[in-house]
Motif scaffolding. Structure first.
Motif, PDB file in Angstrom:
ATOM      1  N   ALA A 106       0.716  -1.180   0.060  1.00 13.55           N
ATOM      2  CA  ALA A 106       0.002   0.078  -0.032  1.00 13.55           C
ATOM      3  C   ALA A 106       0.907   1.302  -0.022  1.00 13.55           C
ATOM      4  O   ALA A 106       0.318   2.291  -0.562  1.00 13.55           O
ATOM      5  CB  ALA A 106      -0.903  -0.041   1.250  1.00 13.55           C
ATOM      6  N   ASP A 107       2.140   0.936   0.683  1.00 11.43           N
ATOM      7  CA  ASP A 107       2.965   2.311   0.864  1.00 11.43           C
ATOM      8  C   ASP A 107       3.627   2.491  -0.626  1.00 11.43           C
ATOM      9  O   ASP A 107       3.720   3.664  -1.199  1.00 11.43           O
ATOM     10  CB  ASP A 107       4.223   2.161   1.672  1.00 11.43           C
ATOM     11  CG  ASP A 107       3.518   2.330   3.334  1.00 11.43           C
ATOM     12  OD1 ASP A 107       2.901   3.441   3.483  1.00 11.43           O
ATOM     13  OD2 ASP A 107       3.575   1.427   3.911  1.00 11.43           O
ATOM     14  N   GLN A 109       2.036   1.486  -3.479  1.00 16.69           N
ATOM     15  CA  GLN A 109       1.220   2.212  -4.497  1.00 16.69           C
ATOM     16  C   GLN A 109       1.123   3.518  -4.152  1.00 16.69           C
ATOM     17  O   GLN A 109       0.982   4.485  -5.222  1.00 16.69           O
ATOM     18  CB  GLN A 109      -0.233   1.475  -4.071  1.00 16.69           C
ATOM     19  CG  GLN A 109      -1.244   1.626  -5.405  1.00 16.69           C
ATOM     20  CD  GLN A 109      -0.870   1.321  -6.508  1.00 16.69           C
ATOM     21  OE1 GLN A 109      -0.865   0.073  -6.673  1.00 16.69           O
ATOM     22  NE2 GLN A 109      -0.695   2.273  -7.507  1.00 16.69           N
ATOM     23  N   LYS A 110       1.025   3.940  -2.813  1.00 17.57           N
ATOM     24  CA  LYS A 110       0.946   5.528  -2.531  1.00 17.57           C
ATOM     25  C   LYS A 110       2.020   6.447  -3.292  1.00 17.57           C
ATOM     26  O   LYS A 110       1.678   7.331  -3.712  1.00 17.57           O
ATOM     27  CB  LYS A 110       0.737   5.693  -1.032  1.00 17.57           C
ATOM     28  CG  LYS A 110       0.610   7.357  -0.729  1.00 17.57           C
ATOM     29  CD  LYS A 110       0.651   7.210   0.908  1.00 17.57           C
ATOM     30  CE  LYS A 110       0.851   8.493   1.508  1.00 17.57           C
ATOM     31  NZ  LYS A 110       0.547   8.499   3.064  1.00 17.57           N
ATOM     32  N   ASP A 113       1.354   6.732  -7.073  1.00 18.51           N
ATOM     33  CA  ASP A 113       0.373   7.668  -7.079  1.00 18.51           C
ATOM     34  C   ASP A 113       0.586   9.144  -6.896  1.00 18.51           C
ATOM     35  O   ASP A 113       0.373   9.775  -7.663  1.00 18.51           O
ATOM     36  CB  ASP A 113      -1.024   7.221  -6.284  1.00 18.51           C
ATOM     37  CG  ASP A 113      -1.485   5.700  -6.744  1.00 18.51           C
ATOM     38  OD1 ASP A 113      -1.217   5.373  -7.778  1.00 18.51           O
ATOM     39  OD2 ASP A 113      -2.352   5.249  -5.892  1.00 18.51           O
ATOM     40  N   ALA A 114       1.221   9.178  -5.791  1.00 19.13           N
ATOM     41  CA  ALA A 114       1.837  10.647  -5.485  1.00 19.13           C
ATOM     42  C   ALA A 114       2.599  11.146  -6.233  1.00 19.13           C
ATOM     43  O   ALA A 114       2.599  12.517  -6.774  1.00 19.13           O
ATOM     44  CB  ALA A 114       2.456  10.473  -3.801  1.00 19.13           C
ATOM     45  N   SER A 155       4.078  13.013   6.788  1.00 23.85           N
ATOM     46  CA  SER A 155       4.629  12.239   5.502  1.00 23.85           C
ATOM     47  C   SER A 155       6.235  12.439   5.370  1.00 23.85           C
ATOM     48  O   SER A 155       6.570  11.488   4.693  1.00 23.85           O
ATOM     49  CB  SER A 155       4.407  13.880   4.584  1.00 23.85           C
ATOM     50  OG  SER A 155       2.848  13.921   4.622  1.00 23.85           O
ATOM     51  N   TRP A 158       7.112   8.801   6.437  1.00 23.07           N
ATOM     52  CA  TRP A 158       6.710   8.029   5.347  1.00 23.07           C
ATOM     53  C   TRP A 158       7.731   7.928   4.278  1.00 23.07           C
ATOM     54  O   TRP A 158       8.078   6.758   4.203  1.00 23.07           O
ATOM     55  CB  TRP A 158       5.328   8.415   4.890  1.00 23.07           C
ATOM     56  CG  TRP A 158       4.777   7.590   3.608  1.00 23.07           C
ATOM     57  CD1 TRP A 158       4.477   6.195   3.641  1.00 23.07           C
ATOM     58  CD2 TRP A 158       4.703   8.280   2.395  1.00 23.07           C
ATOM     59  NE1 TRP A 158       4.208   5.940   2.404  1.00 23.07           N
ATOM     60  CE2 TRP A 158       4.404   6.897   1.596  1.00 23.07           C
ATOM     61  CE3 TRP A 158       4.823   9.309   1.731  1.00 23.07           C
ATOM     62  CZ2 TRP A 158       4.177   6.997   0.363  1.00 23.07           C
ATOM     63  CZ3 TRP A 158       4.606   9.404   0.562  1.00 23.07           C
ATOM     64  CH2 TRP A 158       4.159   8.465  -0.230  1.00 23.07           C
TER      65      TRP A 158
END
Length: 270
Positions: A106-107, A109-110, A113-114, A155, A158
């Motif tokens: 999920a990270d 994918q994020k 996308d970001a 953020s 992350w």
């Protein structure tokens, strides 16, 4: 011989008397509230009280953006940077790559996308501005924005985790094509209050031919404002330009926060 009273008693009595006199003088002074107000004013006008930067305004965010004069090389500023989106960044992360830590998918994918949406730090809470530059097939996107402090720190944490969580994975595009993505940490000049550098490479196909997209990613926090840079293309990433943008861009943002107008001429880089 007459014994003298212990000296500490007289000292204590004198101290109490002096305290009483001071208290009486304070109570009898009808202008005491004004004196206290003056003390408060002196404290609030001290340098320490004035260190907090002013809130970033739209004009300030634009003034904090780097210019062609700031960047090394033959970068040309463009007007359509907000429309930039690289199709190689579009894909669904293959969860099978994450045998023991599927939550990391999920990270990753994020991250893809970001990068595609140009919002690595999430939605700004205040003013923001964006500009872009081209040099051959390379692009440098530069953003300045105000954020909620807690969200900004989250953020950044992350981003720091991604070289471990997303060191290498596979993404699949809508036609079933496979792309190999690698994420490594990169060094940045020690500017701002916190920073994180990454290099992201995406190996896939473009126009039927094998190709590799390489991106430098740099984020610098200055108070509750932040700079975000993505720089690269199919010919690689010019890390020197990324570092120059970090150094001079941080100084421009600090000038704006201090109420100064950033210089039109970049300074010397040590």
């Amino acid at each position: 011989m007459t014994q003298r009273p212990p000296r500490p008693v007289r000292v204590l009595a004198s101290a109490l008397a002096a305290g009483a006199l001071l208290t009486t003088a304070a109570c009898s002074d009808g202008d005491d509230s004004g004196a206290e107000s003056a003390d408060t004013t002196r404290i609030s006008s001290s340098p320490l009280a004035q260190e907090s930067p002013a809130a970033l305004t739209p004009a300030g965010a634009r003034a904090a953006l780097v210019t062609e004069a700031d960047l090394e090389g033959d970068w040309d500023q463009v007007k359509n940077a907000s429309t930039w989106h690289d199709s190689l960044l579009v894909g669904k992360v293959d969860v099978a790559d994450f045998l023991s830590a599927k939550a990391n998918a999920a990270d990753c994918q994020k991250l893809l996308d970001a990068l595609y949406d140009d919002d690595l730090l999430g939605k700004p809470s205040g003013a923001s501005a964006l500009t872009g530059f081209e040099e051959g097939d390379s692009r440098l996107l530069y953003q300045v924005a105000a954020y909620d402090k807690a969200a900004l720190n989250t953020s950044l944490n992350w981003l720091k985790s991604l070289p471990v969580k997303c060191d290498q994975f596979t993404a699949t595009d809508s036609s079933g094509g496979k792309r190999t993505v690698q994420v490594t940490e990169s060094s940045l000049p020690k500017e701002g209050d916190a920073r994180q550098g990454l290099q992201v490479t995406v190996q896939g196909t473009s126009g039927g031919a094998p190709t590799t997209l390489t991106l430098d990613v740099a984020v610098v926090r200055v108070g509750t404002d932040a700079i975000t840079i993505t720089n690269g293309g199919f010919d690689g990433a010019d890390s020197d330009s990324t570092k120059t943008a970090v150094e001079l861009g941080t100084e421009r943002l600090k000038d704006v926060q201090a109420g100064r107008t950033p210089s039109a001429d970049p300074g010397e880089i040590d």
